[in-house]
Structure formats: structure tokens, C-alpha cells
Design a protein around this motif. Sequence first.
Motif, PDB file in Angstrom:
ATOM      1  N   LEU A   1       4.694  33.295   0.567  1.00 40.79           N
ATOM      2  CA  LEU A   1       5.501  34.462   0.937  1.00 40.79           C
ATOM      3  C   LEU A   1       6.428  34.137   2.099  1.00 40.79           C
ATOM      4  O   LEU A   1       7.588  34.578   2.141  1.00 40.79           O
ATOM      5  CB  LEU A   1       4.595  35.640   1.302  1.00 40.79           C
ATOM      6  CG  LEU A   1       3.928  36.365   0.142  1.00 40.79           C
ATOM      7  CD1 LEU A   1       2.968  37.427   0.668  1.00 40.79           C
ATOM      8  CD2 LEU A   1       4.981  37.017  -0.749  1.00 40.79           C
ATOM      9  N   SER A   2       5.930  33.354   3.018  1.00 39.40           N
ATOM     10  CA  SER A   2       6.744  32.977   4.170  1.00 39.40           C
ATOM     11  C   SER A   2       7.941  32.138   3.728  1.00 39.40           C
ATOM     12  O   SER A   2       9.071  32.348   4.177  1.00 39.40           O
ATOM     13  CB  SER A   2       5.866  32.191   5.135  1.00 39.40           C
ATOM     14  OG  SER A   2       6.522  31.880   6.307  1.00 39.40           O
ATOM     15  N   ILE A   3       7.705  31.207   2.797  1.00 41.52           N
ATOM     16  CA  ILE A   3       8.795  30.373   2.268  1.00 41.52           C
ATOM     17  C   ILE A   3       9.756  31.233   1.462  1.00 41.52           C
ATOM     18  O   ILE A   3      10.992  31.104   1.581  1.00 41.52           O
ATOM     19  CB  ILE A   3       8.234  29.220   1.402  1.00 41.52           C
ATOM     20  CG1 ILE A   3       7.483  28.228   2.288  1.00 41.52           C
ATOM     21  CG2 ILE A   3       9.326  28.521   0.617  1.00 41.52           C
ATOM     22  CD1 ILE A   3       6.696  27.176   1.527  1.00 41.52           C
ATOM     23  N   ALA A   4       9.212  32.138   0.643  1.00 44.84           N
ATOM     24  CA  ALA A   4      10.058  32.998  -0.182  1.00 44.84           C
ATOM     25  C   ALA A   4      10.906  33.915   0.684  1.00 44.84           C
ATOM     26  O   ALA A   4      12.080  34.179   0.370  1.00 44.84           O
ATOM     27  CB  ALA A   4       9.198  33.805  -1.145  1.00 44.84           C
ATOM     28  N   ASN A   5      10.370  34.422   1.780  1.00 46.78           N
ATOM     29  CA  ASN A   5      11.139  35.296   2.677  1.00 46.78           C
ATOM     30  C   ASN A   5      12.163  34.504   3.478  1.00 46.78           C
ATOM     31  O   ASN A   5      13.181  35.050   3.900  1.00 46.78           O
ATOM     32  CB  ASN A   5      10.198  36.050   3.624  1.00 46.78           C
ATOM     33  CG  ASN A   5       9.459  37.162   2.923  1.00 46.78           C
ATOM     34  OD1 ASN A   5       9.921  37.669   1.912  1.00 46.78           O
ATOM     35  ND2 ASN A   5       8.311  37.548   3.462  1.00 46.78           N
ATOM     36  N   ALA A   6      11.917  33.245   3.675  1.00 44.98           N
ATOM     37  CA  ALA A   6      12.855  32.423   4.449  1.00 44.98           C
ATOM     38  C   ALA A   6      14.076  32.046   3.605  1.00 44.98           C
ATOM     39  O   ALA A   6      15.169  31.822   4.136  1.00 44.98           O
ATOM     40  CB  ALA A   6      12.164  31.163   4.948  1.00 44.98           C
ATOM     41  N   ALA A   7      13.968  31.987   2.272  1.00 51.65           N
ATOM     42  CA  ALA A   7      15.078  31.582   1.399  1.00 51.65           C
ATOM     43  C   ALA A   7      16.293  32.497   1.531  1.00 51.65           C
ATOM     44  O   ALA A   7      17.423  32.016   1.635  1.00 51.65           O
ATOM     45  CB  ALA A   7      14.600  31.505  -0.037  1.00 51.65           C
TER      46      ALA A   7
END
Length: 193
Positions: free
Chosen positions: A178-184
Motif C-alpha cells: 500500500l505504501s508503494i502504491a500510494n507513492a506512485a
Amino acid sequence: AMSDLMQDVKAKIVQLADESLTTQMRDTYEDDLESMVGQLRNFVSRAEYNSISLIGTGAADISVVRGVDGTALTIRSQTLETALGTFSTAAVALASAASAQGALSAGGVWQTFFDDIGTSLGELGADNRSIEMQLTFNQAVSDAVSEGLGALVDSDLAKESAKLQALQTKQQLGIQSLSIANAAPNVLLGLFR
């Protein structure tokens, strides 16, 4: 205690078997013997626990539970009260050296009662050993069951601990995803700036 006292009774009867005793000495020995027989009666009448006697009046076999399957172990009662009554009647009537000598002979009243006590003690001892062996066996079974349950519990705890670690790892990976997905989207917005 009865077996030990019977040795003293025998010694007293041996003294009464002496033909050279004076009347006064014989009376003293007879009084001593009567006192010892009274003590034997006391032993028999007081040999009870929780109002149950295995050797006194009304003694009956007792069955105790042997194991979890409900089988019983029987403790045999003894008829010492009856044998003591016969012995005490004859013992207090030892008025002569000849009657005292007869009491000590094979088949005499002392020897017969002493043999009865020996037989009773042997049977009670065998029953007692059976109980002790059963207690030891039951304790070993109980220890084995406890150890087996402990191993199962430990095994289940280890399994649950592994499941918990797996769930925690999944949770951490989910949070990182989720953290990676929100950072995109932030990276895309940074390109437009």
C-alpha cells in the motif's frame, strides 16, 4: 505391634512353664500375662480408620478402585478378633507349668494364635503391596498423560506461533504494498511539476 507383643507373651508363658515358681511369682506372671492379653485386645479393637476395621469385630473385605476403568482391588479382612478371643480365654487359664508348656507346643494355644497373626499379617502385607504397586502404576500413567498433553500443547503453541508470524509478515507486506502504491501517484505528480 501385635507380632512384637506376642514375643513378650511367649516369654511370659515360658516363665509360667517353670515348675519351680512360687505361688506368688506365678500370680505375678499370670497378672502380667493377663495385662498383655488385654493390650492385644486393645490393639484389635482400636485398629480402625474412618470407622473401618480389617481385623476387628465385623471386619469385611474392602474394595478400592484400581484405575480409570473402574476395576476394583480387594483388601482382605482378617478374623483376629475371634482368634484372639480363643487365645485370651486359654491364656488366662494357664494355672500350671504343664498347661503353659502345652500352650507353647506345636498346636498349642500360643503357637496357633501366633500362626494366625502371621497369616493375617502376610495377607495384609500382600494387599498393601498390591495397593502400593497400583499407586506407583497410576502415578506413572498420570505422568505419561501429563507429559503427552504437555507435548501436544507445546506442539499446538509452536504451530500457532508460526501462523501468527506468517500473518504478521503478510500484514507487513500488505502495508509496504500500500505504501508503494500510494507513492506512485506522487511520483507522477512530481513529473508534471
